[in-house]
Design a protein around this motif. Structure first.
Motif, short mmCIF file in Angstrom:
data_model
loop_
_atom_site.label_atom_id
_atom_site.label_comp_id
_atom_site.label_asym_id
_atom_site.label_seq_id
_atom_site.Cartn_x
_atom_site.Cartn_y
_atom_site.Cartn_z
N ILE A 37 0.82 -1.21 0.00
CA ILE A 37 0.00 0.00 0.00
C ILE A 37 0.85 1.26 0.00
N ALA A 38 2.15 1.10 0.24
CA ALA A 38 3.04 2.27 0.26
C ALA A 38 4.49 1.80 0.20
N PHE A 39 5.34 2.70 -0.28
CA PHE A 39 6.77 2.42 -0.24
C PHE A 39 7.53 3.72 -0.31
N GLY A 40 8.78 3.66 0.08
CA GLY A 40 9.67 4.81 0.00
C GLY A 40 11.09 4.32 -0.02
N ARG A 41 11.97 5.17 -0.56
CA ARG A 41 13.38 4.77 -0.61
C ARG A 41 14.27 5.99 -0.53
N VAL A 42 15.51 5.75 -0.13
CA VAL A 42 16.53 6.78 -0.03
C VAL A 42 17.78 6.26 -0.72
N VAL A 43 18.43 7.12 -1.48
CA VAL A 43 19.75 6.80 -2.02
C VAL A 43 20.73 7.82 -1.46
N GLY A 44 21.96 7.38 -1.23
CA GLY A 44 22.92 8.32 -0.66
C GLY A 44 24.31 7.75 -0.55
N ASP A 45 25.21 8.62 -0.08
CA ASP A 45 26.61 8.25 0.04
C ASP A 45 27.12 8.29 1.48
N GLY A 46 26.24 8.45 2.44
CA GLY A 46 26.64 8.51 3.83
C GLY A 46 26.59 9.91 4.43
N ARG A 47 26.60 10.92 3.60
CA ARG A 47 26.52 12.31 4.06
C ARG A 47 25.42 13.08 3.34
N TYR A 48 25.20 12.77 2.07
CA TYR A 48 24.19 13.42 1.25
C TYR A 48 23.20 12.36 0.78
N TYR A 49 21.91 12.66 0.92
CA TYR A 49 20.88 11.69 0.58
C TYR A 49 19.78 12.33 -0.25
N ALA A 50 19.13 11.49 -1.02
CA ALA A 50 17.93 11.90 -1.75
C ALA A 50 16.82 10.93 -1.37
N MET A 51 15.73 11.46 -0.84
CA MET A 51 14.57 10.66 -0.51
C MET A 51 13.69 10.64 -1.76
N LEU A 52 13.46 9.44 -2.28
CA LEU A 52 12.78 9.29 -3.55
C LEU A 52 11.56 8.37 -3.42
N ASN A 53 10.63 8.56 -4.29
CA ASN A 53 9.52 7.62 -4.44
C ASN A 53 8.81 7.32 -3.13
N VAL A 54 8.47 8.32 -2.37
CA VAL A 54 7.59 8.12 -1.22
C VAL A 54 6.18 8.09 -1.78
N LYS A 67 3.41 9.95 6.47
CA LYS A 67 4.19 10.52 7.58
C LYS A 67 5.09 9.44 8.18
N TYR A 68 4.54 8.26 8.38
CA TYR A 68 5.32 7.15 8.90
C TYR A 68 6.52 6.86 7.99
N LEU A 69 6.27 6.79 6.67
CA LEU A 69 7.35 6.50 5.72
C LEU A 69 8.46 7.55 5.79
N VAL A 70 8.10 8.82 5.68
CA VAL A 70 9.10 9.88 5.68
C VAL A 70 9.89 9.89 6.99
N ASN A 71 9.19 9.80 8.11
CA ASN A 71 9.88 9.82 9.41
C ASN A 71 10.76 8.59 9.61
N THR A 72 10.29 7.43 9.17
CA THR A 72 11.08 6.21 9.32
C THR A 72 12.29 6.22 8.40
N LEU A 73 12.10 6.65 7.16
CA LEU A 73 13.25 6.76 6.25
C LEU A 73 14.28 7.73 6.82
N ASN A 74 13.83 8.90 7.25
CA ASN A 74 14.75 9.89 7.79
C ASN A 74 15.44 9.37 9.06
#
Length: 123
Positions: A37-54, A67-74
């Motif tokens: 029903i939902a998904f989210g992902r983050v790509v990054g290098d350890g210091r800089y990240y992009a939160m994608l496809n929430v 809200k759960y997805l964004v807060n959990t990913l972060n």
């Protein structure tokens, strides 16, 4: 793939989506029974990240899933310098309610051989 149909991801190939999830730094899927029903992902290098496809199924929007997805990913990211979130039009209020600020200094290629079409042909 039902969720992809609902959110107009019909133009994306299943193998490309699978590889994007596999290569991501963090990926979260939310299920109701056996349905995504939902998904989210983050790509990054350890210091800089992009939160994608929430993405949240329209039937589940407004119930705290996004809200759960964004807060959990972060929450999975540690010691970062910068997190960029790319959002679809119309999500400003959602992101601002999470304490995010809108930035107006993003650049991207307008078109090119690798650009994915953003509009779909009529069915």
């Amino acid at each position: 793939m039902d969720l992809f149909e609902k959110i107009n991801w019909r133009h994306r190939l299943a193998k490309e989506i699978e590889q994007a999830f596999i290569k991501s730094t963090v990926t979260i899927f939310v299920f109701d029974q056996d349905n995504i029903i939902a998904f989210g992902r983050v790509v990054g290098d350890g210091r800089y990240y992009a939160m994608l496809n929430v993405v949240v199924d329209p039937e589940y929007q407004g119930k705290g899933v996004g809200k759960y997805l964004v807060n959990t990913l972060n929450g999975q990211l540690e010691n970062y310098h910068f997190v960029n979130l790319s959002a679809a039009p119309g999500g400003d209020n959602f992101h601002e309610n999470l304490g995010m600020e809108k930035a107006n200094h993003c650049f991207y290629p307008a078109s090119g051989p690798k650009t994915v079409p953003t509009t779909l042909p009529a069915r």
